[in-house]
Design a protein around this motif. Structure first.
Motif, PDB file in Angstrom:
ATOM      1  N   VAL A   1      39.183  22.244 -18.522  1.00  0.00           N
ATOM      2  CA  VAL A   1      39.512  20.812 -18.456  1.00  0.00           C
ATOM      3  C   VAL A   1      40.610  20.497 -17.451  1.00  0.00           C
ATOM      4  CG1 VAL A   1      38.785  20.446 -20.844  1.00  0.00           C
ATOM      5  CG2 VAL A   1      41.211  20.869 -20.358  1.00  0.00           C
TER       6      VAL A   1
ATOM      7  N   ALA B   1      46.319  14.323 -23.975  1.00  0.00           N
ATOM      8  CA  ALA B   1      47.226  15.297 -24.597  1.00  0.00           C
ATOM      9  C   ALA B   1      46.582  16.693 -24.576  1.00  0.00           C
ATOM     10  CB  ALA B   1      47.535  14.877 -26.028  1.00  0.00           C
ATOM     11  N   PHE B   2      45.289  16.774 -24.870  1.00  0.00           N
ATOM     12  CA  PHE B   2      44.587  18.069 -24.840  1.00  0.00           C
ATOM     13  C   PHE B   2      44.592  18.657 -23.427  1.00  0.00           C
ATOM     14  CE2 PHE B   2      42.854  16.225 -28.654  1.00  0.00           C
ATOM     15  CZ  PHE B   2      42.691  17.301 -29.489  1.00  0.00           C
ATOM     16  N   ILE B   3      44.370  17.785 -22.440  1.00  0.00           N
ATOM     17  CA  ILE B   3      44.300  18.235 -21.052  1.00  0.00           C
ATOM     18  C   ILE B   3      45.673  18.715 -20.594  1.00  0.00           C
ATOM     19  CG2 ILE B   3      43.845  17.481 -18.682  1.00  0.00           C
ATOM     20  CD1 ILE B   3      41.913  15.340 -19.980  1.00  0.00           C
TER      21      ILE B   3
ATOM     22  N   SER C   1      45.251  10.653 -26.747  1.00  0.00           N
ATOM     23  CA  SER C   1      44.977  11.936 -27.393  1.00  0.00           C
ATOM     24  C   SER C   1      44.117  12.829 -26.492  1.00  0.00           C
ATOM     25  CB  SER C   1      44.318  11.719 -28.756  1.00  0.00           C
ATOM     26  OG  SER C   1      43.164  10.929 -28.652  1.00  0.00           O
ATOM     27  N   ILE C   2      43.195  12.250 -25.771  1.00  0.00           N
ATOM     28  CA  ILE C   2      42.354  13.070 -24.886  1.00  0.00           C
ATOM     29  C   ILE C   2      43.216  13.709 -23.792  1.00  0.00           C
ATOM     30  CG2 ILE C   2      40.408  13.095 -23.276  1.00  0.00           C
ATOM     31  CD1 ILE C   2      39.221  10.770 -24.853  1.00  0.00           C
TER      32      ILE C   2
ATOM     33  N   ARG D   1      48.210  19.698 -22.466  1.00  0.00           N
ATOM     34  CA  ARG D   1      48.566  20.925 -23.195  1.00  0.00           C
ATOM     35  C   ARG D   1      47.939  22.146 -22.515  1.00  0.00           C
ATOM     36  NH1 ARG D   1      51.834  21.301 -27.266  1.00  0.00           N
ATOM     37  NH2 ARG D   1      50.788  19.674 -28.468  1.00  0.00           N
ATOM     38  N   ARG D   2      46.689  21.987 -22.138  1.00  0.00           N
ATOM     39  CA  ARG D   2      45.956  23.104 -21.541  1.00  0.00           C
ATOM     40  C   ARG D   2      46.540  23.466 -20.167  1.00  0.00           C
ATOM     41  NH1 ARG D   2      43.115  27.067 -24.018  1.00  0.00           N
ATOM     42  NH2 ARG D   2      42.601  28.241 -22.169  1.00  0.00           N
TER      43      ARG D   2
ATOM     44  N   ASP E   1      51.580  14.326 -28.789  1.00  0.00           N
ATOM     45  CA  ASP E   1      52.258  15.437 -28.115  1.00  0.00           C
ATOM     46  C   ASP E   1      51.263  16.340 -27.379  1.00  0.00           C
ATOM     47  OD1 ASP E   1      54.855  16.800 -27.777  1.00  0.00           O
ATOM     48  OD2 ASP E   1      53.807  18.451 -28.755  1.00  0.00           O
TER      49      ASP E   1
ATOM     50  N   TYR F   1      40.978  25.665 -28.604  1.00  0.00           N
ATOM     51  CA  TYR F   1      41.060  25.633 -27.142  1.00  0.00           C
ATOM     52  C   TYR F   1      42.289  24.841 -26.702  1.00  0.00           C
ATOM     53  CZ  TYR F   1      39.948  24.428 -22.287  1.00  0.00           C
ATOM     54  OH  TYR F   1      40.019  24.235 -20.931  1.00  0.00           O
ATOM     55  N   SER F   2      42.535  23.722 -27.370  1.00  0.00           N
ATOM     56  CA  SER F   2      43.719  22.914 -27.098  1.00  0.00           C
ATOM     57  C   SER F   2      43.962  22.030 -28.314  1.00  0.00           C
ATOM     58  CB  SER F   2      43.538  22.074 -25.835  1.00  0.00           C
ATOM     59  OG  SER F   2      44.779  21.509 -25.426  1.00  0.00           O
ATOM     60  N   TYR F   3      45.117  21.364 -28.377  1.00  0.00           N
ATOM     61  CA  TYR F   3      45.413  20.536 -29.541  1.00  0.00           C
ATOM     62  C   TYR F   3      46.459  19.494 -29.176  1.00  0.00           C
ATOM     63  CZ  TYR F   3      49.758  23.191 -29.879  1.00  0.00           C
ATOM     64  OH  TYR F   3      50.979  23.749 -29.595  1.00  0.00           O
ATOM     65  N   THR F   4      46.596  18.511 -30.054  1.00  0.00           N
ATOM     66  CA  THR F   4      47.656  17.517 -29.905  1.00  0.00           C
ATOM     67  C   THR F   4      48.245  17.238 -31.277  1.00  0.00           C
ATOM     68  OG1 THR F   4      48.218  15.264 -29.185  1.00  0.00           O
ATOM     69  CG2 THR F   4      46.021  15.598 -30.059  1.00  0.00           C
ATOM     70  N   ILE F   5      49.503  16.829 -31.307  1.00  0.00           N
ATOM     71  CA  ILE F   5      50.106  16.352 -32.548  1.00  0.00           C
ATOM     72  C   ILE F   5      50.191  14.832 -32.430  1.00  0.00           C
ATOM     73  CG2 ILE F   5      52.044  16.546 -34.157  1.00  0.00           C
ATOM     74  CD1 ILE F   5      50.761  19.257 -33.565  1.00  0.00           C
TER      75      ILE F   5
END
Ligand SMILES: [Zn+2]
Lengths: 148, 399
Positions: B262, B155-157, B152-153, B159-160, B208, A74-78
């Motif tokens: 999200v 980052a997901f938001i 990190s949380i 990115r989306r 990232d 659904y989503s990701y981070t590096i």
């Protein structure tokens, strides 16, 4: 993350999860190479993470069922920097964490493994793999799905 | 509730990071609480004894990690209040203290409330000492899975949001750069040096697409505000700032519980309630103070507040002057991105700044002829969603 003969206590310090009456089936399942999530006996919905009641209908009649271990990103981070977690992750940098949408419904945060960072993309199909990160701790991770 | 309660005083200490080698003080949360109270009392022209038999609001702390904290605070300050309220909604704690104490005043239990949020997360004795952020779901189901806390949380938001709407780092960059400009005019801000878009874009990657300059800067500090009933407020000050409306939504999931979108915060539910109570629309705002733990949080809230459609936050920021001189001034104090996030107290700076602006006491960064200010607060990072607690408040000069 490589297998270790050290215990979670020795290696992971406070990152180590607390095994409780509520989540023990999940952690035990991982040692048997099974990814377990909760399913509500009343409404049939699944959920992750471990709760004492169904977040959908409120029922306390929950069972642990085996997930297919398949899903998509659904989503990701590096992750490029360790912040507020065990220094053990320093040797993994950079690494990807995905928010995986399991086929059963719920989403799960998990590290991506056995792949290049460039393989980690939104909507990419993934499957679970089990990593023994300590002698007494197995963590589910995901890799690009080999077959659909 | 519209206009029944007003803010009549505020206090905000300078922010620092306990870098003793750079000449910064290394103070405790107790000292910041005392300092913030002193500033607020002086600002309102009141004395500590005026709060015997009144209300005291106390927010939690990251450090010290003290569970029965209000017992410490009330003894340290030496007040004998009629009631204490305690907030534990993370970044939304100060806003929760404000709405709860407004309800208590409106119910006639007391006619004044002193609310204090002070935190010293940078004064932990060792780097390995644990603060109070001990959510069981994070300890058990996030950290062992490689997550790195809020960075990190978000980052997901982020990115989306980029994936769904084409949002670019230049968009969030404009927020960071503008807020730094505001911080340069804020005497208590921690980061005042000008920031360029290039500096923002090339700042180091943390998780990232979150880079260093997308994140708030953690500081020590103390803040306080004083609320009073409309009648009492008029006796205390000729510049009361009225609470015109508020709305709250906790544990919001847009779409389904297992698979929420999200990019929507509970602000999207809280805002209409706040506007309805206040009798305003978002465009009536002279400025907005938006809870900014990350740049993308500001952009998403501009959408949820109704300044543009969902997904158009990037374009909106690109086309709008969000500086103090612009069409919609955003985070006129520099926010937590540049002025600093004083632990759990970080969200109080937006309330204090809104009051300061409406009283026209903001100095160089004063918004011209302000009438209405909107303030948001979000707190508590959820598993797989975004923020648990969402509060929107509307303040005004006149009822
Ligand atoms: Zn159910």
């Amino acid at each position: 993350m490589s297998a270790s003969s050290e215990t979670a206590e020795q290696y992971w310090s406070w990152t180590k999860p607390e095994i409780t009456s509520l989540n023990k089936p999940f952690w035990d399942g991982l040692k048997r190479r099974e990814l377990l999530i909760q399913r509500c006996k009343k409404c049939g919905e699944h959920q992750w993470y471990a709760r004492a009641n169904c977040i959908h209908c409120g029922s306390r009649e929950l069972e642990w069922v085996k997930s297919s271990g398949k899903g998509k990103i659904y989503s990701y981070t590096i992750i490029n920097m360790v912040v507020g977690n065990s220094p053990i992750f320093n040797k993994e940098l950079p690494y990807a964490v995905a928010l995986v949408e399991l086929d059963e419904g719920p989403r799960m945060y998990a590290m991506m493994t056995d792949c290049y960072l460039s393989d980690v993309k939104i909507d990419a199909p993934v499957e679970v793999v089990f990593k023994d990160v300590a002698s007494d701790l197995t963590i589910p991770m995901f890799r690009p799905a080999k077959s659909q | 509730m519209r206009g029944k309660v007003a803010v009549v005083g505020y206090g905000e200490t300078p922010y620092d990071r306990a870098r003793v080698e750079r000449g910064q003080p290394r103070l405790t949360a107790e000292e910041y609480a005392s300092w913030a109270m002193d500033l607020a009392l002086k600002n309102a022209g009141l004395s500590k004894s005026d709060f015997d038999g009144q209300g005291l609001g106390v927010a939690g702390t990251i450090y010290p990690h003290a569970e029965i904290w209000s017992a410490e605070v009330v003894q340290n300050l030496g007040i004998t209040p009629k009631m204490i309220i305690r907030a534990d909604q993370g970044g939304a704690s100060a806003a929760s203290l404000l709405t709860q104490s407004a309800l208590a005043i409106n119910a006639g239990i007391v006619d004044m409330f002193l609310c204090i949020v002070a935190d010293a997360p940078l004064s932990m004795p060792t780097a390995s000492a644990s603060g109070a952020r001990t959510w069981r779901y994070e300890n058990d189901y996030m950290l062992p899975f490689g997550m790195m806390g809020p960075n990190s949380i978000f980052a997901f938001i982020m990115r989306r949001h980029m994936h769904q709407y084409g949002t670019k780092r230049e968009h969030t960059g404009k927020i960071a750069v503008t807020q730094r400009y505001h911080a340069s005019m804020n005497p208590v801000a921690y980061l005042k040096a000008p920031m360029t878009m290039d500096e923002y874009l090339s700042s180091r990657v943390i998780a990232d697409p979150i880079h260093l300059l997308d994140c708030c800067i953690s500081v020590n500090g103390g803040l306080a505000f004083i609320l009073a009933s409309k009648e009492k407020a008029k006796q205390i000050t000729d510049k009361p700032v009225y609470l015109m409306g508020f709305g709250e939504c906790d544990n919001y999931m847009h779409g389904s519980k297992n698979r929420p979108d999200v990019t929507y915060l509970g602000i999207v539910k809280a805002a209409p309630d706040a506007y309805q109570m206040a009798g305003i629309k978002p465009q009536d705002a002279s400025f907005v103070e938006i809870y900014d733990d990350y740049t993308i949080a500001v952009l998403m809230q501009l959408e949820d507040l109704g300044f543009c459609k969902k997904g158009e936050g990037g374009k909106f920021v690109e086309q709008t002057d969000i500086s103090v001189n612009g069409q919609l001034p955003v985070n006129t104090h520099g926010g937590q991105l540049s002025a600093g996030q004083a632990g759990i107290g970080g969200g109080c700076s937006h309330i204090v700044e809104a009051v300061r602006q409406l009283r026209e006491e903001a100095g160089q960064r004063q918004v011209k002829d302000p009438k209405i200010g909107i303030v948001t607060a979000i707190g508590g990072l959820a598993y797989g969603v975004n923020l648990v607690h969402n509060i929107v408040m509307v303040f005004g000069k006149e009822v």
